[in-house]
Design an enzyme around this catalytic site. Structure first.
Site, PDB file in Angstrom:
ATOM      1  N   TRP A 101      39.615  53.069  43.844  1.00 13.59           N
ATOM      2  CA  TRP A 101      40.834  52.606  43.187  1.00 13.59           C
ATOM      3  C   TRP A 101      41.394  53.669  42.264  1.00 13.59           C
ATOM      4  O   TRP A 101      42.602  53.851  42.175  1.00 13.59           O
ATOM      5  CB  TRP A 101      40.593  51.295  42.446  1.00 13.59           C
ATOM      6  CG  TRP A 101      40.326  50.160  43.394  1.00 13.59           C
ATOM      7  CD1 TRP A 101      39.183  49.416  43.482  1.00 13.59           C
ATOM      8  CD2 TRP A 101      41.202  49.634  44.401  1.00 13.59           C
ATOM      9  NE1 TRP A 101      39.303  48.476  44.474  1.00 13.59           N
ATOM     10  CE2 TRP A 101      40.522  48.588  45.052  1.00 13.59           C
ATOM     11  CE3 TRP A 101      42.496  49.957  44.817  1.00 13.59           C
ATOM     12  CZ2 TRP A 101      41.097  47.853  46.104  1.00 13.59           C
ATOM     13  CZ3 TRP A 101      43.065  49.231  45.859  1.00 13.59           C
ATOM     14  CH2 TRP A 101      42.371  48.189  46.487  1.00 13.59           C
ATOM     15  N   ASP A 171      42.712  50.354  34.165  1.00  9.23           N
ATOM     16  CA  ASP A 171      42.741  49.388  35.269  1.00  9.23           C
ATOM     17  C   ASP A 171      41.494  48.514  35.130  1.00  9.23           C
ATOM     18  O   ASP A 171      40.382  48.956  35.389  1.00  9.23           O
ATOM     19  CB  ASP A 171      42.729  50.139  36.617  1.00  9.23           C
ATOM     20  CG  ASP A 171      42.651  49.188  37.813  1.00  9.23           C
ATOM     21  OD1 ASP A 171      42.619  47.957  37.614  1.00  9.23           O
ATOM     22  OD2 ASP A 171      42.615  49.695  38.961  1.00  9.23           O
ATOM     23  N   LYS A 195      40.640  38.845  40.989  1.00  6.84           N
ATOM     24  CA  LYS A 195      39.189  39.007  40.871  1.00  6.84           C
ATOM     25  C   LYS A 195      38.636  38.089  39.783  1.00  6.84           C
ATOM     26  O   LYS A 195      37.759  37.299  40.037  1.00  6.84           O
ATOM     27  CB  LYS A 195      38.818  40.458  40.538  1.00  6.84           C
ATOM     28  CG  LYS A 195      38.704  41.398  41.732  1.00  6.84           C
ATOM     29  CD  LYS A 195      40.009  41.940  42.210  1.00  6.84           C
ATOM     30  CE  LYS A 195      39.886  42.801  43.440  1.00  6.84           C
ATOM     31  NZ  LYS A 195      40.570  44.073  43.341  1.00  6.84           N
TER      32      LYS A 195
END
Ligand SMILES: *Cc1c(COP(=O)(O)O)cnc(C)c1O
Length: 360
Positions: A101, A171, A195
């Site tokens: 990511w 993030d 999530k």
């Protein structure tokens, strides 16, 4: 058959949340409408919207000089939107690479302006969180970007780095609401909700107000943080159903002891699985280094590939969902976010021990 959901995202939601949502699908608060039929300008929806926002603020103890935004486009849009707002021709974005990511975030920013890597654990197959000293950033650094939990590789910062001169963007898609945030060390925290915070379709962005004012003005309005802040995240039609569910998850966290209690539970749940790995005499091999282990995503392999396939098959037959690792890492992964009950993790730990006993 009862399923035990260890999906990496979208992932498990609390059973209580699903139950309440089910009831709201028909006649929300005696409005005669489904919760997803409400106008986003209706007072009933405004309550949902601002209560959800207020709960985010209170759960994470977000200071008043930070704005909370509900945006669309996932964490992935943030990869592009952050540099579009904050990179200028004179400045560079600094990236800490700790997994897939963060690589994606870097690559998006590269399309917008200049970037550089300030630290990386790519050489160690992202098994570890690298050492980084943010006070050593060059003068022309617009911001530093960090991924707090690496969903795919199963590593997590045990503590975020101390801030230097440049603003820090985090993030936190896969560990937001699982631990307290020290707001002195961050300027932006963002997370796709799917999530740890709700369903997909909604992204929480928490941003220092002073930063937002200085953002680039020559970008499309819809991509400017300032637009969304001024419109209180109602500049255009928000994903009302996703925000409703996110609000229910926030209430569930509140009712269950808040973020501190989530953190205690996360430690207990992760220990159950890491203990099985550590006590397996090498039958199970953890992907991440011990001092970089994630409390949210437990990644491991079985050294014998045939046995690994058998494990994944038998786990599936036993009702465990989402145990197969990400295609880029292989092996196995159990995602044990806030809404995954401890009993489910205990059942998985027992299953792992039994599988070892039966197969070695
Ligand atoms: C899942 C994930 C993303 C991508 O989120 P989208 O909402 O699908 O764009 C980004 N970063 C991290 C750390 C993630 O876990």
């Amino acid at each position: 058959m009862k399923k035990l959901n260890f999906n990496p995202g979208p992932s498990a939601l609390p059973a209580e949340v699903i139950k309440t949502a089910q009831e709201s699908m028909f006649n929300y608060e005696d409005s005669g409408l489904s919760v997803v039929e409400l106008s986003h300008r209706a007072p009933l929806y405004e309550d949902i919207h601002f209560q959800a926002m207020n709960r985010v603020r209170s759960l994470l103890e977000v200071p008043d000089d930070f704005e909370i935004l509900f945006l669309q486009g996932g964490a992935s849009l943030q990869f592009a939107m952050l540099p579009m707002n904050f990179l200028t021709p004179e400045k560079k974005g600094a990236y800490v690479l700790t997994g897939s990511w963060s690589e994606k975030a870097y690559q998006e920013a590269e399309r917008v302006g200049s970037v550089y890597t300030i630290a990386s654990s790519q050489d160690s197959e992202y098994r570890t969180i690298p050492e980084v000293d943010l006070s050593s950033c060059s003068e022309d650094t617009a911001y530093v970007h960090v991924t707090s939990n690496n969903t795919i590789f199963g590593t997590q910062w045990q503590q975020l780095p101390l801030k230097g001169n440049a603003p820090v963007f985090v993030d936190a898609s896969s560990d937001i609401f699982s631990q307290e945030i020290n707001w002195d060390n961050v300027d932006v925290v963002y997370a796709g909700a799917q999530k740890n915070a709700g369903p997909s379709g909604i992204t929480v962005v928490i941003m220092k107000k002073s930063l937002m004012k200085d953002g680039n003005k020559d970008i499309p309005k819809i991509l400017s943080y300032d637009t969304h802040a001024k419109g209180e995240s109602l500049y255009h039609t928000p994903p009302t159903g996703s925000i409703y569910l996110l609000g229910l998850v926030m209430k569930w966290i509140e009712d269950n002891g808040g973020v501190k209690a989530m953190n205690v539970a996360a430690n207990e749940k992760a220990a159950l699985l890491y203990n099985v790995i550590d006590e397996s005499n090498g039958f199970y091999v953890g992907h991440s280094d011990k001092d970089s282990r994630s409390l949210m995503n437990v990644t491991f392999r079985i050294s014998d590939e045939v046995l690994e396939k058998k494990f994944i098959k038998e786990a599936d037959e036993a009702g465990f969902i989402g145990i197969k690792g990400h295609r880029s890492v292989g092996g196995c992964r159990a995602s044990i976010y806030n809404a995954v009950p401890k009993e489910h993790v205990e059942t998985l730990a027992t299953f792992m021990k039994e599988f070892q006993n039966n197969n070695q």
